[in-house]
Write an enzyme that holds these catalytic residues in place. Structure first.
Site, PDB file in Angstrom:
ATOM      1  N   ASP A  42       0.849  -1.204   0.000  1.00 17.33           N
ATOM      2  CA  ASP A  42       0.000   0.000   0.000  1.00 17.33           C
ATOM      3  C   ASP A  42       0.878   1.245   0.000  1.00 17.33           C
ATOM      4  OD1 ASP A  42      -1.863   2.117   0.681  1.00 17.33           O
ATOM      5  OD2 ASP A  42      -3.234   0.549   1.320  1.00 17.33           O
ATOM      6  N   SER A  82      -7.056   4.148  -1.369  1.00 14.68           N
ATOM      7  CA  SER A  82      -6.936   2.685  -1.387  1.00 14.68           C
ATOM      8  C   SER A  82      -8.258   2.011  -1.702  1.00 14.68           C
ATOM      9  CB  SER A  82      -6.412   2.178  -0.040  1.00 14.68           C
ATOM     10  OG  SER A  82      -5.110   2.636   0.169  1.00 14.68           O
ATOM     11  N   ASP A 297      -1.189   0.006  -4.707  1.00 11.29           N
ATOM     12  CA  ASP A 297      -2.468   0.609  -5.084  1.00 11.29           C
ATOM     13  C   ASP A 297      -2.294   2.063  -5.531  1.00 11.29           C
ATOM     14  OD1 ASP A 297      -1.768   1.271  -2.502  1.00 11.29           O
ATOM     15  OD2 ASP A 297      -3.732   0.880  -1.630  1.00 11.29           O
ATOM     16  N   HIS A 391      -1.392  11.052  -1.015  1.00  7.27           N
ATOM     17  CA  HIS A 391      -1.132  10.184  -2.165  1.00  7.27           C
ATOM     18  C   HIS A 391      -0.791  11.033  -3.387  1.00  7.27           C
ATOM     19  CE1 HIS A 391      -4.197   7.153  -0.271  1.00  7.27           C
ATOM     20  NE2 HIS A 391      -3.153   7.372   0.484  1.00  7.27           N
TER      21      HIS A 391
HETATM   22 ZN   LIG Z   1      -2.901   6.310   2.272  1.00  7.78          ZN
END
Ligand SMILES: [Zn+2]
Length: 493
Positions: A42, A82, A297, A391
């Site tokens: 992740d 995610s 991801d 992200h």
């Molecule tokens: Zn995150």
């Protein structure tokens, strides 16, 4: 290594005739792929892998014969979370950030069938393993359907309702008495410690090893469970099923470390993930019937290695780090011993300027000021930088090994992961011709066969869809093409 299509087809026909009462075995010709294992780091961008390699020299992730990149954008835009990324990976369908294996492209919230559900229909055992809460977005997308990732108590309930054989991770607090009782009634062996995990027997194991997430690798105490412990147990349970298994293992806290811009923990979490990758790769090499996919991801933090040209990274600093920056910060706060705590947990003597910087942060009203100051001091010494605490939209690494792995090279998107469901490789070009009027027949040959299922899968993955054709293969009439339709066509063929 790969069984020729003709013989596997023949085999499936044979099996079909022998056990026609069990239609799910009719397409167990699934090429030579018996087991599918997805390993998700992740938040693990290419730079997260690179800095870990700088520290450790060689990574198991380097040993994969097939490599590619995956685009990660969701319906919300370039930067996914995610939930949407996981949904795309697990279902082949794009959705909005925050959604767990549902989409509203049809104008209403619609559940989308997942790879895990497909595997269950094929008679395979299934497992989800993570270092985050088991109800966190990445594991959740494989075996629950909710419009909001924060509905974690509902996700807990659905994970049990789905009867996933092995559920291992953190998140004890999301399982209330009723959910635990239901798990017990379904025959789950429920365990809370590493010792209990080792001893656990049976085909259903629910392991909850922390109230929330499992502690960072750097902050674990002896006796705490790790990702490799959980993975080994999962494999030992799942591999007993003669029909094979589907397993997802997530290095879930690479993301958290990157959110905190904590380079020591990014490397430690990525290394733990890579150890699991090595174990799984070795397992797949010995068997020859297991397809392994490694991917992320999304990227977290916008990590950049080297802040100037030349030999600018000092990875030795990372080797000296023995705690997460949040722990270093909280111990500085409690003890006030700036010099001593840096020496103990980061293995260096802070300069007068660095101590002054920490003292200033200690007086700040911003609750993250102290940890961010610790982070800045360490990152400057290492020579890395993060663009943000969030992200980013960068493509992520994709690695594949085993039968069917050739489908995962190149430049793809998360939705292409639905190709894991490929049932034998088809090389002939896709043509949609004629209308026979038979539901599920898209080739127009008046028969519903696996070629129709294959084309439907390709349509799901974005191959030219015309509305008429789409209607013909929307077997469950939920207004969209998804893995469920592919399955239903296979069952009818
Ligand atoms: Zn995150």
């Amino acid at each position: 290594m790969k069984k020729p299509l003709a013989s596997s087809l023949l085999l499936s026909l044979l099996i079909f005739n022998l056990v026609s009462l069990q239609p799910c075995l009719a397409y167990s010709h699934q090429s030579a792929v018996k087991n599918v294992i997805i390993l998700i780091g992740d938040g693990m961008g290419v730079a997260h892998v690179e800095i870990t390699k700088l520290v450790y020299g060689h990574l198991n992730m380097e040993d994969f014969p097939v490599t590619g990149l995956e685009l990660t954008d969701s319906l919300s835009g370039e930067v996914t979370d995610s939930a949407a990324a996981g949904t795309a990976i697990a279902t082949g369908v794009k959705t909005y950030n925050g959604m767990i294996s549902v989409t509203n492209v049809t104008g209403r919230i619609t559940n989308v069938t997942t790879l895990l559900e497909v595997a269950q229909t094929l008679g395979k055992s299934t497992g989800l393993v993570t270092t985050t809460r088991i109800t966190h977005a990445t594991p959740a997308v494989f075996a629950s359907h909710v419009p909001d990732r924060d509905m974690e108590d509902e996700i807990a309930r659905q994970l049990i309702l789905h009867r996933v054989n092995v559920l291992l991770g953190g998140g004890k607090k999301e399982f209330d008495e009723d959910t635990l009782k239901m798990a017990e009634d379904y025959g789950y062996n429920i365990v809370f410690t590493k010792e209990e995990l080792e001893k656990a027997e049976g085909d259903f194991i629910l392991g909850l090893f922390a109230d929330s997430h499992i502690p960072y690798v750097l902050d674990r105490k002896p006796g705490d469970v790790g990702l490799l412990d959980m993975t080994k147990k999962a494999i030992s349970v799942l591999e007993r099923n003669p029909n094979g298994f589907f397993l997802m293992v997530e290095g879930g806290r690479i993301d958290h470390a990157a959110h905190e811009n904590d380079i020591g923990s990014v490397v430690a979490e990525t290394k733990e993930f890579d150890d699991v990758v090595g174990y799984i790769l070795e397992y797949a090499r010995k068997r020859g019937d297991t397809l392994v996919i490694v991917l992320a991801d999304h990227e977290t933090g916008g990590l950049a290695i080297g802040l100037t040209y030349g030999n600018a990274v000092n990875e030795k600093v990372i080797k000296g780090i023995k705690a997460s920056t949040s722990r270093i910060a909280s111990e500085i706060k409690v003890t006030g011993d700036i010099r001593g705590i840096f020496k103990k947990y980061a293995d260096f003597e802070p300069t007068i300027e660095e101590i002054a910087y920490i003292k200033k942060a200690l007086n700040s009203t911003d609750r993250y000021a102290l940890q961010n100051a610790v982070v800045e001091i360490i990152n400057r010494r290492v020579g890395v930088g993060f663009v943000s605490h969030k992200h980013t939209g960068a493509p992520v690494p994709l690695l594949a090994y085993g039968p069917g792995s050739e489908n995962f090279g190149g430049f793809l998107h998360h939705v292409d992961t639905a190709k894991l469901m490929l049932f034998g490789r088809e090389n002939t070009p896709i043509t949609i011709s004629g209308v026979s009027g038979i539901k599920g027949d898209i080739t127009g040959d008046s028969e519903v066969d696996r070629r129709d299922a294959y084309i439907t899968l390709m349509m799901l993955l974005g191959e030219n869809v015309d509305n008429e054709a789409e209607k013909r293969v929307d077997m469950d009439r939920n207004g969209m093409i998804d893995l469920k339709d592919v399955l239903l066509i296979l069952q009818e063929s």
